[in-house]
Scaffold this motif. Sequence first.
Motif, PDB file in Angstrom:
ATOM      1  N   SER A  91       0.819  -1.208   0.000  1.00  0.00           N
ATOM      2  CA  SER A  91       0.000   0.000   0.000  1.00  0.00           C
ATOM      3  C   SER A  91       0.851   1.256   0.000  1.00  0.00           C
ATOM      4  O   SER A  91       1.966   1.264   0.501  1.00  0.00           O
ATOM      5  CB  SER A  91      -0.910   0.022   1.228  1.00  0.00           C
ATOM      6  N   PRO A  92       0.326   2.344  -0.540  1.00  0.00           N
ATOM      7  CA  PRO A  92       1.057   3.608  -0.550  1.00  0.00           C
ATOM      8  C   PRO A  92       1.013   4.273   0.819  1.00  0.00           C
ATOM      9  O   PRO A  92       0.233   3.905   1.697  1.00  0.00           O
ATOM     10  CB  PRO A  92       0.303   4.423  -1.600  1.00  0.00           C
ATOM     11  N   TRP A  93       1.838   5.288   0.967  1.00  0.00           N
ATOM     12  CA  TRP A  93       1.909   6.015   2.237  1.00  0.00           C
ATOM     13  C   TRP A  93       0.545   6.557   2.674  1.00  0.00           C
ATOM     14  O   TRP A  93       0.284   6.691   3.870  1.00  0.00           O
ATOM     15  CB  TRP A  93       2.890   7.174   2.102  1.00  0.00           C
ATOM     16  N   SER A  94      -0.307   6.868   1.725  1.00  0.00           N
ATOM     17  CA  SER A  94      -1.609   7.432   2.087  1.00  0.00           C
ATOM     18  C   SER A  94      -2.414   6.496   2.972  1.00  0.00           C
ATOM     19  O   SER A  94      -3.324   6.938   3.684  1.00  0.00           O
ATOM     20  CB  SER A  94      -2.408   7.766   0.824  1.00  0.00           C
ATOM     21  N   GLU A  95      -2.087   5.200   2.964  1.00  0.00           N
ATOM     22  CA  GLU A  95      -2.836   4.225   3.746  1.00  0.00           C
ATOM     23  C   GLU A  95      -2.020   3.651   4.897  1.00  0.00           C
ATOM     24  O   GLU A  95      -2.433   2.681   5.530  1.00  0.00           O
ATOM     25  CB  GLU A  95      -3.297   3.084   2.836  1.00  0.00           C
ATOM     26  N   ASP A 100       5.452  11.229   0.412  1.00  0.00           N
ATOM     27  CA  ASP A 100       4.608  11.278  -0.775  1.00  0.00           C
ATOM     28  C   ASP A 100       3.516  10.217  -0.648  1.00  0.00           C
ATOM     29  O   ASP A 100       3.804   9.019  -0.566  1.00  0.00           O
ATOM     30  CB  ASP A 100       5.464  10.993  -2.007  1.00  0.00           C
ATOM     31  N   PRO A 101       2.245  10.621  -0.611  1.00  0.00           N
ATOM     32  CA  PRO A 101       1.168   9.662  -0.358  1.00  0.00           C
ATOM     33  C   PRO A 101       1.032   8.585  -1.418  1.00  0.00           C
ATOM     34  O   PRO A 101       0.440   7.540  -1.163  1.00  0.00           O
ATOM     35  CB  PRO A 101      -0.083  10.544  -0.298  1.00  0.00           C
ATOM     36  N   GLU A 102       1.572   8.800  -2.610  1.00  0.00           N
ATOM     37  CA  GLU A 102       1.420   7.832  -3.687  1.00  0.00           C
ATOM     38  C   GLU A 102       2.558   6.809  -3.738  1.00  0.00           C
ATOM     39  O   GLU A 102       2.489   5.852  -4.507  1.00  0.00           O
ATOM     40  CB  GLU A 102       1.337   8.558  -5.032  1.00  0.00           C
ATOM     41  N   ARG A 103       3.592   7.002  -2.939  1.00  0.00           N
ATOM     42  CA  ARG A 103       4.742   6.101  -2.988  1.00  0.00           C
ATOM     43  C   ARG A 103       4.530   4.893  -2.080  1.00  0.00           C
ATOM     44  O   ARG A 103       3.794   4.958  -1.094  1.00  0.00           O
ATOM     45  CB  ARG A 103       6.015   6.829  -2.586  1.00  0.00           C
ATOM     46  N   TYR A 104       5.211   3.805  -2.410  1.00  0.00           N
ATOM     47  CA  TYR A 104       5.136   2.561  -1.639  1.00  0.00           C
ATOM     48  C   TYR A 104       6.444   2.381  -0.872  1.00  0.00           C
ATOM     49  O   TYR A 104       7.490   2.136  -1.484  1.00  0.00           O
ATOM     50  CB  TYR A 104       4.930   1.362  -2.571  1.00  0.00           C
ATOM     51  N   THR A 110     -11.537   1.215   1.492  1.00  0.00           N
ATOM     52  CA  THR A 110     -10.239   1.806   1.832  1.00  0.00           C
ATOM     53  C   THR A 110      -9.168   0.794   1.520  1.00  0.00           C
ATOM     54  O   THR A 110      -9.398  -0.409   1.549  1.00  0.00           O
ATOM     55  CB  THR A 110     -10.155   2.176   3.324  1.00  0.00           C
ATOM     56  N   SER A 154      -2.608  -1.980   4.223  1.00  0.00           N
ATOM     57  CA  SER A 154      -1.270  -2.506   3.981  1.00  0.00           C
ATOM     58  C   SER A 154      -1.106  -3.820   4.674  1.00  0.00           C
ATOM     59  O   SER A 154      -1.668  -4.060   5.727  1.00  0.00           O
ATOM     60  CB  SER A 154      -0.251  -1.521   4.545  1.00  0.00           C
TER      61      SER A 154
END
Length: 441
Positions: A53-57, A76-80, A435, A438
């Motif tokens: 999951s990306p940082w946003s989660e 960065d919320p889109e990065r893993y 939702t 991770s």
Amino acid sequence: MSEPLPVIVIGAGPVGLAAAAHLRERDLPARVLEQGATAGAAVRDWGHVRLFSPWSELVDPAARRLLEPTGWAAPDPERYPTGAGWAADYLQPLADALGVVEYDARVTGVARAGRDLVVDAGRDDAPYAVHVATPGGAEVVAARAVVDASGTWSTANPLGADGYPALGEVEHADRIAYRIPDLADPAARDRYAGKHVVVAGTGASAKTVLVALAALAQEAPGTRVSWLVRRPGLGHTFGGGAEDQLAARGALGDRARAAAQSDLVTTRTGFRAARVEADGDRLAVVAEDGQRVGQVDEVVVTTGFRPDLGFLSEVRLDLDPALQAPTRLAPLIDPNVHSCGTVYPHGAAELAQPEAGLYVVGMKSYGRAPTFLALTGFEQVRSVAATLAGDHEDAARVELVLPETGVCGGAGLFDEEESAASGGCCAPAQGEVLTVGSSRC
């Protein structure tokens, strides 16, 4: 007036630290006891593995609210991230901001003060007595409540198909690993390069190992893999691919399928390991039905984890006899029934134990069931903190839907092909918001 007793949180991992953040927002004093030397010590053990999951989660909302005033820069919320990145860029800063984490503090027992498991008299009114081993010696900490977020990382399942180590497994432990090897590390690479490696298991960890070893085999001639699968067929082992609502998890399944179908991997289904024995100066793994894989150099066992219940032996627990998960939660996560990843809303009510104020949360709350996601734990501890604060209305307001794998059907079938027994067991609940969470690997 005496100071109120704290809530003891066991474990400074993602869920334990989230619990402490939610308790702080409720003005409830807490102490976090971590047996490792840093926050996220277990996460750091698999630091080379990238999360699904990306940082946003991966950041708990209460933790974010605590961190942002400190100048913490959200990734960065889109990065893993990898496990190492998660620990360094989030877990350690969170632990530092909380200021209540005690390291090298291993919990060895939880009880009611002055009362063992049998005693009824005065039990509900007695505080908890949490026994802790520290570098300075043993101590007993009094607590009003205990939140066990200790996880399952320290108790990996063995190779043996009956739940115990296979005969010879302990004797040959120097050639058996129970974690995903870091093949970027020269020592680990040398251990497996050019070798015949057995991989046991079918979960995300096993698929990660298959992909890594297949890549190594392309660079190091002589590397080959035997994949031992307990089920009679592969069925839905590789997941839903593009239908998986965790894109990275679906991609891993696709890559593992390609590895398994290559000439580098030999798959043995219906293989329930019973013995590990010497085969000259190498090893052989033998199944219950006599199947044998010989001339093995190394074995990587990725058959899951189980909860350590030893330090809870003097408190009263209500756990499912099969999963060792809280009884009210078990039907929602039973891998014999569910494989879609859909878990209906649950919180303090499902996690509560017969001892008032005792909650098992996080990965440990799933017992032996797989596919626990971080957002599950964040929601669990939000509900638990609300309950401990007496806000039962907020505690009951639990919203959680996990991302589906793209396949449905029981994942724990013993003697049947999954395709013959699959059904629509996992339709998502109505009116819930999707939702993405991770997993630990």
